[in-house]
Design a protein around this motif. Structure first.
Motif, mmCIF file in Angstrom:
data_model
loop_
_atom_site.group_PDB
_atom_site.id
_atom_site.type_symbol
_atom_site.label_atom_id
_atom_site.label_comp_id
_atom_site.label_asym_id
_atom_site.label_seq_id
_atom_site.Cartn_x
_atom_site.Cartn_y
_atom_site.Cartn_z
ATOM 1 N N PHE A 71 13.988 3.540 59.832
ATOM 2 C CA PHE A 71 12.854 2.926 59.774
ATOM 3 C C PHE A 71 12.844 2.060 58.967
ATOM 4 O O PHE A 71 13.185 1.950 57.668
ATOM 5 C CB PHE A 71 11.814 3.906 59.306
ATOM 6 N N ALA A 72 12.200 0.572 59.302
ATOM 7 C CA ALA A 72 12.677 -0.805 58.602
ATOM 8 C C ALA A 72 11.752 -0.525 57.277
ATOM 9 O O ALA A 72 12.827 -1.065 56.195
ATOM 10 C CB ALA A 72 11.903 -1.876 59.277
ATOM 11 N N ARG A 73 10.713 -0.097 56.735
ATOM 12 C CA ARG A 73 10.374 -0.098 55.506
ATOM 13 C C ARG A 73 11.020 0.623 54.578
ATOM 14 O O ARG A 73 11.017 0.656 53.235
ATOM 15 C CB ARG A 73 8.801 0.083 55.463
ATOM 16 N N ALA A 74 11.753 1.900 55.040
ATOM 17 C CA ALA A 74 12.592 2.639 54.130
ATOM 18 C C ALA A 74 13.810 1.968 53.679
ATOM 19 O O ALA A 74 14.454 2.494 52.894
ATOM 20 C CB ALA A 74 12.734 4.064 54.795
ATOM 21 N N ASN A 75 14.383 0.972 54.353
ATOM 22 C CA ASN A 75 15.602 0.224 54.174
ATOM 23 C C ASN A 75 15.398 -0.785 53.449
ATOM 24 O O ASN A 75 16.006 -2.029 53.910
ATOM 25 C CB ASN A 75 16.312 0.178 55.518
ATOM 26 N N ARG A 76 14.611 -1.001 52.269
ATOM 27 C CA ARG A 76 14.623 -2.098 51.210
ATOM 28 C C ARG A 76 15.245 -1.393 50.058
ATOM 29 O O ARG A 76 14.988 -0.641 49.501
ATOM 30 C CB ARG A 76 12.946 -2.256 51.251
ATOM 31 N N GLU A 77 16.092 -2.533 49.674
ATOM 32 C CA GLU A 77 16.774 -2.438 48.379
ATOM 33 C C GLU A 77 15.806 -2.713 47.231
ATOM 34 O O GLU A 77 15.285 -3.510 47.252
ATOM 35 C CB GLU A 77 17.966 -3.331 48.502
ATOM 36 N N ARG A 78 15.572 -1.784 46.370
ATOM 37 C CA ARG A 78 14.569 -1.790 45.420
ATOM 38 C C ARG A 78 14.594 -0.741 44.348
ATOM 39 O O ARG A 78 15.153 0.229 44.560
ATOM 40 C CB ARG A 78 13.082 -1.950 46.019
ATOM 41 N N PRO A 79 13.918 -1.145 43.223
ATOM 42 C CA PRO A 79 13.722 0.125 42.074
ATOM 43 C C PRO A 79 12.837 1.036 42.578
ATOM 44 O O PRO A 79 11.891 0.963 43.209
ATOM 45 C CB PRO A 79 13.327 -0.659 41.014
ATOM 46 N N PHE A 80 13.338 2.358 41.838
ATOM 47 C CA PHE A 80 12.391 3.755 42.122
ATOM 48 C C PHE A 80 12.480 4.283 40.703
ATOM 49 O O PHE A 80 13.409 4.001 39.914
ATOM 50 C CB PHE A 80 12.991 4.684 43.133
ATOM 51 N N GLN A 81 11.364 5.229 40.478
ATOM 52 C CA GLN A 81 11.270 5.732 39.068
ATOM 53 C C GLN A 81 12.350 6.907 39.177
ATOM 54 O O GLN A 81 12.918 7.237 38.057
ATOM 55 C CB GLN A 81 9.821 6.430 39.067
ATOM 56 N N MET A 82 12.765 7.503 40.487
ATOM 57 C CA MET A 82 13.725 8.437 40.166
ATOM 58 C C MET A 82 14.686 8.216 41.541
ATOM 59 O O MET A 82 14.096 7.644 42.560
ATOM 60 C CB MET A 82 13.245 9.769 40.445
ATOM 61 N N LEU A 83 15.761 9.095 41.355
ATOM 62 C CA LEU A 83 16.663 9.123 42.542
ATOM 63 C C LEU A 83 17.375 10.483 42.796
ATOM 64 O O LEU A 83 17.103 11.332 41.731
ATOM 65 C CB LEU A 83 17.910 8.010 42.635
ATOM 66 N N ASP A 84 17.874 10.712 43.945
ATOM 67 C CA ASP A 84 18.110 12.243 43.923
ATOM 68 C C ASP A 84 19.479 12.313 44.971
ATOM 69 O O ASP A 84 19.840 11.128 45.651
ATOM 70 C CB ASP A 84 16.969 13.102 44.499
ATOM 71 N N SER A 85 20.063 13.349 45.007
ATOM 72 C CA SER A 85 21.093 13.790 45.815
ATOM 73 C C SER A 85 22.565 12.845 45.421
ATOM 74 O O SER A 85 23.311 13.378 45.866
ATOM 75 C CB SER A 85 20.827 13.649 47.447
ATOM 76 N N PHE A 86 22.485 11.908 45.007
ATOM 77 C CA PHE A 86 23.642 11.181 44.762
ATOM 78 C C PHE A 86 23.115 9.799 43.826
ATOM 79 O O PHE A 86 22.256 9.486 43.902
ATOM 80 C CB PHE A 86 24.230 10.451 45.888
ATOM 81 N N ILE A 87 24.193 9.668 42.552
ATOM 82 C CA ILE A 87 23.938 8.774 41.698
ATOM 83 C C ILE A 87 25.120 8.102 41.209
ATOM 84 O O ILE A 87 26.542 9.020 41.406
ATOM 85 C CB ILE A 87 23.052 9.057 40.267
ATOM 86 N N ALA A 88 25.009 6.751 41.044
ATOM 87 C CA ALA A 88 26.342 5.962 40.460
ATOM 88 C C ALA A 88 25.917 5.208 39.433
ATOM 89 O O ALA A 88 24.690 4.878 39.260
ATOM 90 C CB ALA A 88 26.908 5.263 41.409
ATOM 91 N N LEU A 89 26.626 5.377 38.231
ATOM 92 C CA LEU A 89 26.388 4.712 36.936
ATOM 93 C C LEU A 89 27.543 4.495 35.962
ATOM 94 O O LEU A 89 28.638 5.252 36.588
ATOM 95 C CB LEU A 89 25.231 5.416 36.156
ATOM 96 N N SER A 90 27.714 3.672 35.205
ATOM 97 C CA SER A 90 28.774 3.590 34.333
ATOM 98 C C SER A 90 28.916 4.824 33.626
ATOM 99 O O SER A 90 27.915 5.355 33.034
ATOM 100 C CB SER A 90 28.587 2.188 33.473
ATOM 101 N N LYS A 91 30.192 5.066 33.155
ATOM 102 C CA LYS A 91 30.519 6.126 32.259
ATOM 103 C C LYS A 91 29.698 5.999 30.864
ATOM 104 O O LYS A 91 29.343 6.962 30.527
ATOM 105 C CB LYS A 91 31.913 6.587 32.262
ATOM 106 N N ASP A 92 30.049 4.809 30.328
ATOM 107 C CA ASP A 92 29.408 4.592 29.026
ATOM 108 C C ASP A 92 27.706 4.788 29.016
ATOM 109 O O ASP A 92 27.479 5.302 28.188
ATOM 110 C CB ASP A 92 29.604 3.003 28.647
ATOM 111 N N PHE A 93 27.142 4.324 30.348
ATOM 112 C CA PHE A 93 25.644 4.580 30.225
ATOM 113 C C PHE A 93 25.201 6.019 30.310
ATOM 114 O O PHE A 93 24.646 6.521 29.782
ATOM 115 C CB PHE A 93 25.044 3.666 31.494
ATOM 116 N N PHE A 94 26.199 6.747 31.246
ATOM 117 C CA PHE A 94 25.888 8.242 31.175
ATOM 118 C C PHE A 94 26.211 8.985 29.871
ATOM 119 O O PHE A 94 25.414 9.508 29.751
ATOM 120 C CB PHE A 94 26.997 9.004 32.362
#
Length: 696
Positions: A574-597
């Motif tokens: 679904f086209a509108r669901a496939n937009r790279e953008r910021p969200f307030q929250m994410l779920d199921s999977f995350i990636a971030l630097s170890k320092d930030f974590f």
């Protein structure tokens, strides 16, 4: 001695007298623990001050928080209400078709209350607020302003479980939590999109105490003596807010008049207006009245139940549960067989369904209604309806304490790193207790899709108990694999914090939820997104199920202010669901630097299933950057299992902590994407039809 509640301030809203029997026991308990309780009342057709005075409560009126300086604000809100109402009446056929009388006085009172509740919260700064529900205008405004000021707001359900489910979506909207009596009501509300995770069964705050008080005070004997009911068999008819047509009851009234061993009590609902009561009574022929005790508000309903031998409902009501809990046989009058009720006690095998003629016939001779029931059915019914009749007040007080504590938690203490980075990535993966076949496939998929990419290690977090087959898979693994054990009583997120960070040697952490399978090139898209958006960010992936429907495309808050995936149920492309953008929250999977974590203090283990979303909200709180959590739709994963049940304690922690942060963002997202609610419904319907057509 625990003095948590000492000097804590609680504001409780009260309206009708019969509602206070559920609220006051909780407030009295809190006062005994040292809390300062303030009751508030508002404007209504029947003055709510009467309730406060009759109950001898320490109360204030919401209008006491208004001053001359509020005039312009009130006037502006009042005029806005008039405009909105006018548009609604002209545009909404269903609304215009109703017989509605709205006076300027009521509209102006609403505007005053809106400002009054705001001023009250600002002035009093309570630690927690309490109300019966937020479906009426006072509960909705009160809860709105409490949420605006990030004050926990608890509702306690009373009734509301016997109509069609439509409308329950707003029952727990601005509230932090909605506390209900039992599992049936929780299911009733959640079946119509009320937020299941914020509805917690706690039992009835009043019925167990009332049962004890009835026996101790000899209420039955006193009531029967006062009204000359002995030695008669006494049925009690309990009306709802609108009494039934008197003609329907004539067969029953005639039998009472004819039988020397019968007397009847008719109890009108407190919400029934006095002129209606008097008109109904006046229309009953004199020869049928002589053995009837008419009661409106001057007698305690429980005393009446105690004095009676049989309780009768003309439509489903909360009093039905209470009469059964007090040990009274129950009859549902079938006044209109052509119109099925939305709920039936008789279908639960705890009431008899009878027409007035059938009941009149059953009352002849020496009636025995109790023998018609199997008490095992009644015990099961009460457990489902009331959870546990004892201890409800203590359970509610404990929940309120947890909510307050969750809301006052500070940012987590930064974690201490154990190892210097020697890998580009640390993949942190929960090991399922069972399903070794899919677990092995998950590891193979990750390995194959990362072949030729940067260096990585795999950190496996093992549960306290595993199947022998899973252990065999773990023992067969080779390469850069680290295994850490979850201690009994702990969870995955706590283990990642306490043990995982001492072992992880990657610059970037990639944390998977259980049995999540990445698609090819996911790591390439993740790396590209991280390079584009910069440091101190959390990145999420698009997660789909085996039907290629969206499981996660960024998290938004729905109309109930509860987290849900954007574009859930729609096709993965679904086209509108496939937009790279910021969200307030994410779920199921995350990636971030170890320092930030580590700077964020890691996960909040007590939030459990909400931990991914919780760390996102912590990250935003830390950076103050609206572009902190980034959804990368090209980074795609498959998740094909049901998520674990939501824990009430986890919900208390998460919603207690982020109560004032979660507001409806789903509506705004779809508006920004140019989608109307109708278009979205059409898209979901089309997707459902596609799936049906393929036999999915």
């Amino acid at each position: 001695m625990d003095n948590f509640w000492k000097d804590k301030k609680i504001i409780a809203f009260v309206a009708l007298l019969h509602h206070t029997r559920f609220i006051i026991p909780v407030m009295e308990k809190l006062e005994d623990l040292g809390a300062d309780v303030l009751y508030v009342v508002a404007q209504a057709e029947r003055s709510q001050e009467i309730t406060a005075v009759e109950c001898r409560l320490n109360y204030t009126h919401i209008f006491e928080y208004l001053g001359p300086e509020d005039f312009n604000d009130i006037q502006e809100n009042y005029l806005r209400e008039r405009r909105v109402l006018a548009r609604s009446i002209t545009r909404d056929f269903a609304l215009a078709a109703q017989m509605i009388t709205v006076t300027d006085k009521t509209l102006y009172a609403c505007a005053q209350e809106y400002t009054g509740f705001k001023n009250m919260i600002k002035t009093e700064r309570p630690d927690i607020c309490f109300a019966l529900h937020e479906l009426n205008r006072w509960g909705k405004v009160f809860s709105f302003w409490a949420k605006k000021f990030n004050i926990p707001f608890i509702t306690l359900q009373e009734g509301l479980g016997y109509n069609e489910s439509f409308g329950y979506i707003g029952h727990v909207q601005n509230s932090t939590l909605g506390l209900v009596w039992g599992e049936r009501i929780k299911k009733k509300f959640s079946d119509y999109d009320a937020p299941v995770e914020r509805i917690i069964p706690v039992g009835n705050t009043h019925i167990s105490k009332e049962k004890e008080a009835q026996e101790k005070n000899k209420s039955r004997e006193k009531m029967r003596a006062r009204h000359g009911l002995d030695p008669h068999f006494v049925p009690l008819i309990l009306f709802s807010a609108r009494p039934c047509k008197k003609e329907k009851l004539f067969p029953l009234l005639k039998e009472v008049a004819a039988q020397p061993g019968l007397k009847l009590i008719i109890k009108f609902h407190p919400a029934c207006k006095t002129p209606v009561v008097e008109s109904w009574k006046a229309s009953i022929p004199a020869n049928l009245k002589k053995k009837i005790l008419f009661v409106h508000t001057h007698e305690n309903t429980y005393d009446l139940m105690s004095a009676s031998d049989l309780c009768i409902l003309t439509e489903p009501s909360t009093t039905g549960i209470e009469s059964i809990a007090l040990g009274k046989p129950l009859v549902e009058l079938d006044l209109d067989p052509k119109v099925p009720a939305a709920y039936s006690f008789a279908e639960q095998k705890v009431a008899l369904k009878m027409t007035p003629e059938e009941l009149a016939d059953a009352l002849k001779g020496s009636p025995d209604f109790s023998s018609r029931f199997d008490h095992r059915d009644i015990d099961l019914f009460l457990k489902n309806e009331l959870t546990d009749a004892a201890g409800a007040t203590d359970r509610i007080v404990a929940i309120m304490e947890k909510v307050i504590c969750a809301g006052r938690k500070k940012a987590g203490t930064p974690l201490v790193s154990g190892k210097a980075a020697k890998f580009d990535w640390s993949f942190i993966i929960p090991v399922p207790a069972k399903d070794p076949k899919n677990f092995l496939f998950e590891l193979q998929t990750i390995s194959e899709t990362c072949r030729g990419a940067d260096s990585f290690e795999v950190l496996l977090v093992e549960p306290p108990d595993m199947s022998p087959e899973t252990l065999t898979v773990l023992n067969s693994l080779e390469g850069d694999v680290i295994r850490v054990q979850t201690d009994p009583g702990s969870n995955f997120f706590d283990t990642v914090n306490q043990k995982g960070m001492k072992e992880a040697g990657g610059k970037t952490l990639v944390v998977f939820s259980e049995l999540t399978f990445p698609f090819p090139h996911w790591i390439t898209h993740l790396k590209k997104g991280m390079t584009a958006w910069g440091e101190n960010k959390i990145f999420g992936a698009k997660v789909i199920n085996k039907f290629k429907n969206i499981v996660h495309a960024g998290m938004v808050s729905d109309a109930n202010h509860s987290p849900v995936s954007a574009y859930r149920y729609l096709c993965a492309d679904f086209a509108r669901a496939n937009r790279e953008r910021p969200f307030q929250m994410l779920d199921s999977f995350i990636a971030l630097s170890k320092d930030f974590f580590e700077n964020l203090g890691g996960f909040s283990p007590e939030t459990g299933s909400y931990a991914f979303m919780d760390i996102c909200l912590k990250a935003f709180e830390h950076t103050k950057d609206p572009n902190t959590c980034i959804f990368l739709p090209q980074c795609t994963l498959l998740q094909d299992h049901a998520r674990p049940p939501l824990s009430p304690d986890q919900a208390i922690e998460f919603f207690g902590r982020w109560h004032g942060t979660l507001w409806d963002s789903e509506t705004r997202l779809y508006e920004e994407d140019g989608l109307s609610p109708t278009q979205l419904d059409e898209a979901r319907m089309a997707r459902a039809q596609e799936m049906q057509g393929t036999g999915m």
